[in-house]
Motif scaffolding. Structure first.
Motif, PDB file in Angstrom:
ATOM      1  N   LYS A  77      14.373  54.692  51.041  1.00 38.39           N
ATOM      2  CA  LYS A  77      14.526  54.444  49.637  1.00 38.39           C
ATOM      3  C   LYS A  77      14.929  52.944  49.332  1.00 38.39           C
ATOM      4  CE  LYS A  77      15.970  59.137  48.604  1.00 38.39           C
ATOM      5  NZ  LYS A  77      16.898  59.717  47.815  1.00 38.39           N
TER       6      LYS A  77
ATOM      7  N   ASP B 101      18.733  52.590  49.543  1.00 36.54           N
ATOM      8  CA  ASP B 101      19.192  52.743  50.788  1.00 36.54           C
ATOM      9  C   ASP B 101      19.007  51.384  51.802  1.00 36.54           C
ATOM     10  OD1 ASP B 101      20.009  55.376  49.941  1.00 36.54           O
ATOM     11  OD2 ASP B 101      18.634  56.320  51.187  1.00 36.54           O
TER      12      ASP B 101
ATOM     13  N   PRO C 257      14.370  63.657  57.959  1.00 35.94           N
ATOM     14  CA  PRO C 257      13.901  63.733  56.356  1.00 35.94           C
ATOM     15  C   PRO C 257      13.944  65.175  55.670  1.00 35.94           C
ATOM     16  CG  PRO C 257      11.951  62.813  58.017  1.00 35.94           C
ATOM     17  CD  PRO C 257      13.371  63.358  58.690  1.00 35.94           C
TER      18      PRO C 257
ATOM     19  N   THR D 273      11.063  60.535  53.556  1.00 36.76           N
ATOM     20  CA  THR D 273      12.017  59.516  53.695  1.00 36.76           C
ATOM     21  C   THR D 273      13.039  60.146  54.556  1.00 36.76           C
ATOM     22  OG1 THR D 273      11.119  59.357  51.350  1.00 36.76           O
ATOM     23  CG2 THR D 273      13.435  58.487  51.663  1.00 36.76           C
TER      24      THR D 273
ATOM     25  N   ARG E 293      16.909  59.364  55.914  1.00 38.15           N
ATOM     26  CA  ARG E 293      18.517  59.189  55.199  1.00 38.15           C
ATOM     27  C   ARG E 293      19.293  58.289  56.088  1.00 38.15           C
ATOM     28  NH1 ARG E 293      19.969  64.915  54.010  1.00 38.15           N
ATOM     29  NH2 ARG E 293      18.994  65.119  55.981  1.00 38.15           N
TER      30      ARG E 293
ATOM     31  N   ARG F 184      27.666  56.866  54.550  1.00 38.13           N
ATOM     32  CA  ARG F 184      26.467  57.250  53.887  1.00 38.13           C
ATOM     33  C   ARG F 184      26.167  56.167  52.874  1.00 38.13           C
ATOM     34  NH1 ARG F 184      24.842  62.741  54.449  1.00 38.13           N
ATOM     35  NH2 ARG F 184      26.368  63.952  55.490  1.00 38.13           N
TER      36      ARG F 184
END
Length: 194
Positions: free
Chosen positions: A8, A11, A79, A113, A115, A131
């Protein structure tokens, strides 16, 4: 990990901004977003980091000694957006066009995607990480890391300067070089008679 897996934009900007903060590298999120428009992948993350002066590389998690790992490092959670189930209307296409529609449906799906997690510290028992967007760190037991994280890490480090390890000069300021001497001694004392 596949370099075409998605990341993203928020991110990506958070990761690069955090790394620039840790490495004391100037960072402008708007300029980076302009230079690297979506969609973002792992390849984009590598390219953008290198453009900012951050070296990147990958390392497998298997048989990893976390305490010897150079930190910070970027780990990824698997993902969440796995390929979606085929709806009932898509399940029975006309027989003559079935291979073409199936290939088009697979090609139209966006890449999964990832993370990211920014790992900043490792002890013998746990990892300390952030995070994206979080201000407070979280912990993950090292024993659970292989089960909860993607199989590879992204290692990051600041590019070394060409000056051989000396600190960078600040633009516009002249650094005064001081001659080395021991306290209380001078060249004149060496030749002074008693």
């Amino acid at each position: 990990m596949n370099l075409q897996e998605g990341v993203k934009q928020e991110d990506l900007l958070w990761l690069l901004g955090s790394l620039c903060g840790l490495f004391r590298i100037p960072f402008d999120a708007a300029l980076l977003a302009q230079d690297y428009p979506p969609p973002h992948t792992l390849a984009t993350l590598h390219d953008a980091a290198r453009a900012l002066g951050i070296k990147t590389g990958q390392r497998a998690l298997d048989r990893l000694d976390w305490q010897k790992l150079p930190l910070p490092a970027i780990a990824f959670l698997p993902p969440l957006d796995a390929p979606e189930a085929v709806s009932a209307s898509d399940a029975l296409p006309p027989a003559d066009d079935a291979p073409n529609q199936a290939a088009a449906a697979v090609a139209a799906r966006p890449p999964p995607t990832l993370r990211p997690l920014l790992i900043v510290k490792a002890s013998a028992e746990q990892l300390l990480y952030f995070r994206p967007g979080a201000q407070t760190p979280e912990t993950l037991p090292i024993a659970d890391a292989a089960n909860q994280l993607a199989p590879e890490l992204l290692l990051v480090a600041k590019e070394s300067t060409a000056s051989g390890g000396e600190q960078d000069d600040i633009a516009g300021f002249v650094t005064e070089k001081k001659a080395f001497s021991f306290p209380g001694s001078s060249r004149t004392q060496k030749h002074r008679t008693i």
